[in-house]
Design an enzyme around this catalytic site. Structure first.
Site, PDB file in Angstrom:
ATOM      1  N   TYR A   1      34.829  41.124  32.636  1.00  0.00           N
ATOM      2  CA  TYR A   1      34.384  41.489  31.457  1.00  0.00           C
ATOM      3  C   TYR A   1      34.852  40.406  30.263  1.00  0.00           C
ATOM      4  O   TYR A   1      33.463  40.972  29.246  1.00  0.00           O
ATOM      5  CB  TYR A   1      36.238  42.620  30.551  1.00  0.00           C
ATOM      6  CG  TYR A   1      36.594  43.350  32.170  1.00  0.00           C
ATOM      7  CD1 TYR A   1      34.974  44.519  32.121  1.00  0.00           C
ATOM      8  CD2 TYR A   1      38.131  43.619  32.208  1.00  0.00           C
ATOM      9  CE1 TYR A   1      35.896  45.319  32.840  1.00  0.00           C
ATOM     10  CE2 TYR A   1      38.144  44.716  33.443  1.00  0.00           C
ATOM     11  CZ  TYR A   1      37.175  45.717  33.540  1.00  0.00           C
ATOM     12  OH  TYR A   1      37.434  46.452  34.317  1.00  0.00           O
TER      13      TYR A   1
ATOM     14  N   GLU B   1      41.631  49.104  29.609  1.00  0.00           N
ATOM     15  CA  GLU B   1      42.740  48.696  29.937  1.00  0.00           C
ATOM     16  C   GLU B   1      43.122  47.116  31.830  1.00  0.00           C
ATOM     17  O   GLU B   1      42.013  48.197  32.324  1.00  0.00           O
ATOM     18  CB  GLU B   1      44.622  49.236  30.082  1.00  0.00           C
ATOM     19  CG  GLU B   1      45.406  48.472  29.208  1.00  0.00           C
ATOM     20  CD  GLU B   1      45.201  49.962  27.567  1.00  0.00           C
ATOM     21  OE1 GLU B   1      44.025  50.974  28.230  1.00  0.00           O
ATOM     22  OE2 GLU B   1      45.223  49.841  26.602  1.00  0.00           O
TER      23      GLU B   1
HETATM   24  C1  LIG Z   1      36.652  43.436  39.583  1.00  0.00           C
HETATM   25  C2  LIG Z   1      35.865  44.348  39.350  1.00  0.00           C
HETATM   26  C3  LIG Z   1      35.548  45.290  39.907  1.00  0.00           C
HETATM   27  C4  LIG Z   1      34.276  43.324  39.895  1.00  0.00           C
HETATM   28  O1  LIG Z   1      33.242  43.759  41.223  1.00  0.00           O
HETATM   29  P1  LIG Z   1      32.596  42.958  42.103  1.00  0.00           P
HETATM   30  O2  LIG Z   1      31.193  44.195  42.570  1.00  0.00           O
HETATM   31  O3  LIG Z   1      33.458  42.441  43.181  1.00  0.00           O
HETATM   32  O4  LIG Z   1      32.086  41.719  40.961  1.00  0.00           O
HETATM   33  P2  LIG Z   1      30.553  40.906  40.067  1.00  0.00           P
HETATM   34  O5  LIG Z   1      30.310  40.997  41.522  1.00  0.00           O
HETATM   35  O6  LIG Z   1      29.654  41.914  40.185  1.00  0.00           O
HETATM   36  O7  LIG Z   1      31.563  39.953  39.911  1.00  0.00           O
HETATM   37  C5  LIG Z   1      31.392  40.014  38.496  1.00  0.00           C
HETATM   38  C6  LIG Z   1      31.869  39.091  37.496  1.00  0.00           C
HETATM   39  O8  LIG Z   1      33.343  39.535  38.118  1.00  0.00           O
HETATM   40  C7  LIG Z   1      33.998  38.278  38.406  1.00  0.00           C
HETATM   41  N1  LIG Z   1      34.556  37.876  39.974  1.00  0.00           N
HETATM   42  C8  LIG Z   1      34.320  38.488  40.925  1.00  0.00           C
HETATM   43  N2  LIG Z   1      34.925  37.632  41.312  1.00  0.00           N
HETATM   44  C9  LIG Z   1      35.433  37.100  41.450  1.00  0.00           C
HETATM   45  C10 LIG Z   1      36.506  36.324  41.970  1.00  0.00           C
HETATM   46  N3  LIG Z   1      36.894  36.324  42.887  1.00  0.00           N
HETATM   47  N4  LIG Z   1      36.845  35.158  41.545  1.00  0.00           N
HETATM   48  C11 LIG Z   1      37.142  35.194  40.125  1.00  0.00           C
HETATM   49  N5  LIG Z   1      35.799  36.517  38.824  1.00  0.00           N
HETATM   50  C12 LIG Z   1      34.976  36.981  40.071  1.00  0.00           C
HETATM   51  C13 LIG Z   1      32.888  36.717  37.637  1.00  0.00           C
HETATM   52  O9  LIG Z   1      32.398  36.856  36.181  1.00  0.00           O
HETATM   53  C14 LIG Z   1      31.320  37.483  38.402  1.00  0.00           C
HETATM   54  O10 LIG Z   1      30.850  36.553  37.630  1.00  0.00           O
HETATM   55  P3  LIG Z   1      29.735  35.597  38.447  1.00  0.00           P
HETATM   56  O11 LIG Z   1      29.268  36.275  39.668  1.00  0.00           O
HETATM   57  O12 LIG Z   1      28.601  35.623  37.005  1.00  0.00           O
HETATM   58  O13 LIG Z   1      30.541  33.800  38.400  1.00  0.00           O
HETATM   59  C15 LIG Z   1      35.974  44.232  41.671  1.00  0.00           C
HETATM   60  O14 LIG Z   1      36.473  42.924  41.839  1.00  0.00           O
HETATM   61  C16 LIG Z   1      37.399  45.276  42.005  1.00  0.00           C
HETATM   62  O15 LIG Z   1      37.161  45.738  42.289  1.00  0.00           O
HETATM   63  N6  LIG Z   1      39.146  44.796  41.850  1.00  0.00           N
HETATM   64  C17 LIG Z   1      39.657  45.797  42.493  1.00  0.00           C
HETATM   65  C18 LIG Z   1      39.995  46.987  41.263  1.00  0.00           C
HETATM   66  C19 LIG Z   1      40.134  46.103  40.031  1.00  0.00           C
HETATM   67  O16 LIG Z   1      40.824  45.407  40.090  1.00  0.00           O
HETATM   68  N7  LIG Z   1      39.688  47.078  39.063  1.00  0.00           N
HETATM   69  C20 LIG Z   1      39.699  46.923  37.673  1.00  0.00           C
HETATM   70  C21 LIG Z   1      40.290  47.300  37.161  1.00  0.00           C
HETATM   71  S1  LIG Z   1      41.059  47.476  35.812  1.00  0.00           S
END
Ligand SMILES: CC(C)(COP(=O)(O)OP(=O)(O)OC[C@H]1O[C@@H](n2cnc3c(N)ncnc32)[C@H](O)[C@@H]1OP(=O)(O)O)[C@@H](O)C(=O)NCCC(=O)NCCS
Length: 146
Positions: free
Chosen positions: A115, A103
């Site tokens: 995702y 989710e």
């Molecule tokens: C979602 C989350 C886990 C991603 O972690 P991250 O280490 O920043 O992500 P990554 O650097 O591995 O990036 C992976 C992909 O996420 C997406 N992404 C990451 N940051 C983004 C942003 N600011 N805007 C749009 N897409 C983004 C992109 O698809 C990216 O792929 P790309 O680098 O090839 O474009 C992180 O933003 C987070 O902890 N968010 C808050 C908690 C949360 O929402 N968790 C998910 C709950 S379901």
């Protein structure tokens, strides 16, 4: 410094709770007990560490032929470095080809984008799923690999 991904330990629960409060403040952030219960239940929980500090975590449970991602989070100071994707891929490896469900808030565009890029698709919407914010969730599914 390099990021190391390995098992989450009971001693990590407090730090994970700090990050939960930072990241999920409006959506009933997990308390340490929730992490401890997940670990005690034998679910697959990983931590990403750098220089000894926990900077991300993820958890998955397997039930029968399916798996569910419980949580995925990266410290805001370390987002955008590929850590979230590395944690997610480790979860998917562990799922071993099973169907994986999760989710995600419908307004969480970065997570949804991540995702989708790993093969998940939206299969439904759960209205008011998150408490106390009342935010909606998408249910996303990654089909079992044949
Ligand atoms: C979602 C989350 C886990 C991603 O972690 P991250 O280490 O920043 O992500 P990554 O650097 O591995 O990036 C992976 C992909 O996420 C997406 N992404 C990451 N940051 C983004 C942003 N600011 N805007 C749009 N897409 C983004 C992109 O698809 C990216 O792929 P790309 O680098 O090839 O474009 C992180 O933003 C987070 O902890 N968010 C808050 C908690 C949360 O929402 N968790 C998910 C709950 S379901």
């Amino acid at each position: 410094m390099s990021v190391l991904i390995g098992p989450m330990l009971a001693a990590d629960a407090q730090r994970c709770t700090e990050l939960e409060r930072l990241l999920f403040d409006s959506d009933d952030p997990w308390r340490p007990e929730a992490f401890l219960e997940a670990l005690a239940a034998g679910h697959y929980y990983l931590a990403a560490r750098e220089g000894g500090s926990l900077i991300g975590y993820a958890g998955l449970a397997r039930t029968g032929g399916e798996a569910e991602i419980h949580t995925l989070a990266v410290d805001p100071a370390h987002q955008g470095r590929g850590i979230g994707r590395a944690l997610l891929r480790a979860m998917l490896d562990h799922a071993g080809g099973a169907t994986v469900l999760l989710e995600v808030r419908t307004d969480n565009e970065s997570a949804i984008q991540l995702y989708r890029s790993e093969g998940f698709e939206v299969i439904g919407t759960r209205r008011g799923y998150y408490r106390p914010s009342g935010a909606d969730a998408f249910t996303m599914r990654r089909q079992a690999s044949l």
